[in-house]
Design a protein around this motif. Structure first.
Motif, PDB file in Angstrom:
ATOM      1  N   ASN A   2       5.337 -16.898 -67.383  1.00  0.00           N
ATOM      2  CA  ASN A   2       5.929 -15.880 -66.503  1.00  0.00           C
ATOM      3  C   ASN A   2       7.039 -15.109 -67.219  1.00  0.00           C
ATOM      4  O   ASN A   2       8.109 -15.622 -67.476  1.00  0.00           O
ATOM      5  N   ARG A   3       6.745 -13.854 -67.556  1.00  0.00           N
ATOM      6  CA  ARG A   3       7.710 -13.017 -68.270  1.00  0.00           C
ATOM      7  C   ARG A   3       8.306 -11.947 -67.345  1.00  0.00           C
ATOM      8  O   ARG A   3       8.804 -10.932 -67.787  1.00  0.00           O
ATOM      9  N   ALA A   4       8.152 -12.168 -66.027  1.00  0.00           N
ATOM     10  CA  ALA A   4       8.495 -11.100 -65.083  1.00  0.00           C
ATOM     11  C   ALA A   4       9.867 -11.280 -64.463  1.00  0.00           C
ATOM     12  O   ALA A   4      10.358 -12.398 -64.306  1.00  0.00           O
ATOM     13  N   SER A   5      10.481 -10.156 -64.111  1.00  0.00           N
ATOM     14  CA  SER A   5      11.636 -10.192 -63.218  1.00  0.00           C
ATOM     15  C   SER A   5      11.526  -8.982 -62.292  1.00  0.00           C
ATOM     16  O   SER A   5      10.656  -8.129 -62.467  1.00  0.00           O
ATOM     17  N   LEU A   6      12.409  -8.949 -61.309  1.00  0.00           N
ATOM     18  CA  LEU A   6      12.406  -7.817 -60.383  1.00  0.00           C
ATOM     19  C   LEU A   6      13.606  -6.943 -60.699  1.00  0.00           C
ATOM     20  O   LEU A   6      14.707  -7.459 -60.942  1.00  0.00           O
ATOM     21  N   ARG A   7      13.394  -5.633 -60.689  1.00  0.00           N
ATOM     22  CA  ARG A   7      14.507  -4.726 -60.999  1.00  0.00           C
ATOM     23  C   ARG A   7      14.568  -3.596 -59.988  1.00  0.00           C
ATOM     24  O   ARG A   7      13.551  -2.978 -59.654  1.00  0.00           O
ATOM     25  N   CYS A   8      15.783  -3.343 -59.532  1.00  0.00           N
ATOM     26  CA  CYS A   8      15.975  -2.271 -58.541  1.00  0.00           C
ATOM     27  C   CYS A   8      15.700  -0.915 -59.181  1.00  0.00           C
ATOM     28  O   CYS A   8      16.160  -0.642 -60.293  1.00  0.00           O
ATOM     29  N   ILE A   9      14.966  -0.063 -58.457  1.00  0.00           N
ATOM     30  CA  ILE A   9      14.610   1.244 -59.021  1.00  0.00           C
ATOM     31  C   ILE A   9      15.808   2.181 -59.077  1.00  0.00           C
ATOM     32  O   ILE A   9      15.780   3.180 -59.777  1.00  0.00           O
ATOM     33  N   THR A  10      16.891   1.863 -58.346  1.00  0.00           N
ATOM     34  CA  THR A  10      18.046   2.762 -58.330  1.00  0.00           C
ATOM     35  C   THR A  10      19.215   2.230 -59.162  1.00  0.00           C
ATOM     36  O   THR A  10      19.705   2.918 -60.043  1.00  0.00           O
ATOM     37  N   CYS A  11      19.651   0.977 -58.894  1.00  0.00           N
ATOM     38  CA  CYS A  11      20.860   0.497 -59.594  1.00  0.00           C
ATOM     39  C   CYS A  11      20.543  -0.462 -60.725  1.00  0.00           C
ATOM     40  O   CYS A  11      21.441  -0.938 -61.401  1.00  0.00           O
ATOM     41  N   ALA A  12      19.255  -0.740 -60.941  1.00  0.00           N
ATOM     42  CA  ALA A  12      18.791  -1.583 -62.064  1.00  0.00           C
ATOM     43  C   ALA A  12      19.262  -3.036 -61.989  1.00  0.00           C
ATOM     44  O   ALA A  12      19.126  -3.772 -62.965  1.00  0.00           O
ATOM     45  N   GLN A  26      22.061  -5.366 -53.755  1.00  0.00           N
ATOM     46  CA  GLN A  26      23.233  -4.511 -54.006  1.00  0.00           C
ATOM     47  C   GLN A  26      23.131  -3.179 -53.248  1.00  0.00           C
ATOM     48  O   GLN A  26      24.052  -2.792 -52.550  1.00  0.00           O
ATOM     49  N   CYS A  27      22.000  -2.494 -53.412  1.00  0.00           N
ATOM     50  CA  CYS A  27      21.937  -1.134 -52.847  1.00  0.00           C
ATOM     51  C   CYS A  27      20.800  -0.957 -51.845  1.00  0.00           C
ATOM     52  O   CYS A  27      20.678   0.110 -51.244  1.00  0.00           O
ATOM     53  N   GLY A  28      19.953  -1.968 -51.657  1.00  0.00           N
ATOM     54  CA  GLY A  28      18.918  -1.893 -50.622  1.00  0.00           C
ATOM     55  C   GLY A  28      17.649  -1.173 -51.031  1.00  0.00           C
ATOM     56  O   GLY A  28      16.722  -1.044 -50.232  1.00  0.00           O
ATOM     57  N   ASP A  29      17.595  -0.679 -52.272  1.00  0.00           N
ATOM     58  CA  ASP A  29      16.406   0.089 -52.654  1.00  0.00           C
ATOM     59  C   ASP A  29      15.234  -0.813 -53.072  1.00  0.00           C
ATOM     60  O   ASP A  29      15.383  -2.034 -53.148  1.00  0.00           O
TER      61      ASP A  29
END
Ligand code: F0G
Length: 457
Positions: A2-12, A26-29
């Motif tokens: 598993n090389r995955a993580s989740l990243r927010c499209i706005t605040c990263a 953090q920002c809800g996006d």
């Protein structure tokens, strides 16, 4: 692996994939699945994927998991859920091309998936992630195809499927699938946007795994639509890929797939992604043409293409990003244009559901008027047909017998109809008596009229 993580499209902001998560704390996006790619060798993978075309293993036969090196979010292959899905054909559509004013047009018919729509790509990965997380039930709100697909994949994976669909605004073809595949089917008294909102609240309160397109793992499967398309073209990108837009998950996923293929060196240029909405359900079109693409203009959606009858699309920011990445565009088309385009796709012996035909109507309008964006005659265009003709036979028959109306209200036994749609290319069935001579006369009459209009050309 598993090389995955989740990243927010706005605040990263980034998060591990160990828990269900759909929004940034953090920002809800919305979130993307991102990977630490390590060493990727495109030429080696292209060869490996070619070899897998000959393999009998279900995960190699799957048009999603064949490309699993670009989906490294699982630990081992025994976790992967597959029907298998994908492997949908690229078809030449000469009559449709001529109708659009193009020299040539190719369609990729995603309706050839096991449940008849592109959603199966996303359910393969979404249900897999649900299984990895130990979920026993999955939930979605849907205009019909997501619910049909989720119901099937949940059943295959031994989970309970729970679907929320707008009462009276989903075709019988799709409803019948959810019922037959055993999902708990809740018909919400409201439209899709209401159902989607309620689904979010329910999921928050009782913690069921959500498989709408806010789930970034679902979009990972749908990005393989772009990968499979490029593979089928031997990695030669078309000039343009045209797709209908509703909740805007699919265009987002295809944009992400294209960008990854480009960034990792599989392709040397990006096709322009063009999203087409019905004019009564056109929030993205309104937003992009408003001068401020950062504020979504929502609408109260109205269209007979019920699959894309959506006024508050959740993935609009990701779709806007995909349009920017690929230098693409968004357009809108009328109900009449969708209906006629659908009949033309039928004449190519292909057929599709109304929402899919919006893509064709969009191409025709961009070639013809070129107000927002011009498509030239010799462009190499691929349209994605998202759902099968048999998803909505009622619409098709009504068109051909001249009984399709933009406004269509059934109240008890009284039918109110207004704004009829012309059957420009209608193929009216002919009622004949049970009599040989009358049948022969009908055949001859039909042939004469075909010769006059040159229709078989
Ligand atoms: N075409 C068809 C046939 C669809 O079912 C959908 C969406 C779309 C296009 C639009 O894709 O939402 O990713 O922009 N159907 C969803 C559903 C909303 O619930 O089945 P999108």
């Amino acid at each position: 692996m598993n090389r995955a993580s989740l990243r927010c499209i706005t605040c990263a902001a980034t998060y591990p994939t160990t828990q269900p998560r759909y929004h940034c704390d953090q920002c809800g996006d919305l979130l993307d699945v991102t990977y630490d790619w390590g060493a990727i060798d495109p030429e080696r993978l292209k060869r490996l994927w070619n070899e897998r075309l000959q393999s009998p293993r279900p995960i190699d036969r799957s048009g999603v998991w064949r490309y699993r090196e670009l989906l490294p979010f699982y630990e081992d292959e025994s976790q992967l859920v597959t029907y298998p899905e994908g492997n949908t054909p690229l078809l030449d559509a000469p009559r449709t091309a001529a109708y659009c004013g193009l020299n040539r047009l190719t369609v990729k018919h995603l309706g050839f998936n096991p449940t008849g729509s592109f959603k199966d790509h996303g359910m393969a990965t979404g249900v897999t992630e649900g299984k990895i997380l130990g979920m026993t039930a999955v939930l979605c709100a849907s205009t019909g195809n997501t619910s049909a697909s989720m119901a099937a994949y949940a059943a295959r994976a031994g989970m309970l499927g729970i679907v929320l669909v707008p009462d009276g605004q989903i075709t019988f073809g799709k409803l019948s699938q959810a019922l037959d595949y055993g999902a708990l089917t809740l018909m919400v008294e409201g439209d899709f946007d209401d159902a989607q909102e309620l689904m979010r609240e329910v999921a928050e309160e009782i913690g069921i795994y959500v498989l709408n397109s806010i789930n970034p793992f679902r979009l990972e499967g749908q990005k393989t639509i772009a990968i499979e398309l490029l593979h089928q073209r031997n990695w030669s990108p078309p000039d343009r890929i045209v797709v209908p837009g509703g909740n805007l998950g699919n265009s987002s996923a295809i944009g992400k797939g294209l960008k990854e293929l480009y960034d990792l060196g599989f392709i040397d240029r990006l096709p322009r992604l063009t999203i087409v909405q019905a004019s009564g359900a056109d929030p993205l079109y309104r937003t992009i043409t408003s001068g401020d693409p950062t504020r979504l203009i929502t609408v109260h959606a109205k269209t007979l293409a019920t699959a894309i009858k959506i006024g508050r699309p959740v993935s609009w920011k990701k779709a806007m990003r995909a349009v920017e990445w690929t230098n693409g565009w968004v357009t809108e088309v009328s109900e009449q244009a969708i209906a006629d385009a659908k009949a033309i796709v039928g004449r190519d012996g292909i057929g599709c559901e109304p929402a899919s035909a919006a893509a064709i109507a969009g191409i025709a309008s961009l070639v013809e008027q070129g107000t927002d964006e011009v498509v030239s005659r010799d462009e190499d265009v691929v349209a994605l047909l998202t759902g099968h003709l048999l998803k909505d036979p009622d619409y098709t028959v009504r068109y051909h017998v001249g009984e399709l109306y933009e406004e269509f209200v059934t109240e008890t036994r009284v039918l109110q109809c207004s704004n009829p749609i012309r059957g420009t290319f209608a193929n009216m069935p002919i009622r004949v008596p049970s009599d040989k001579q009358r049948i022969i006369a009908a055949i001859e009459g039909f042939r004469r009229s075909e010769a006059l209009t040159g229709r078989r050309g």
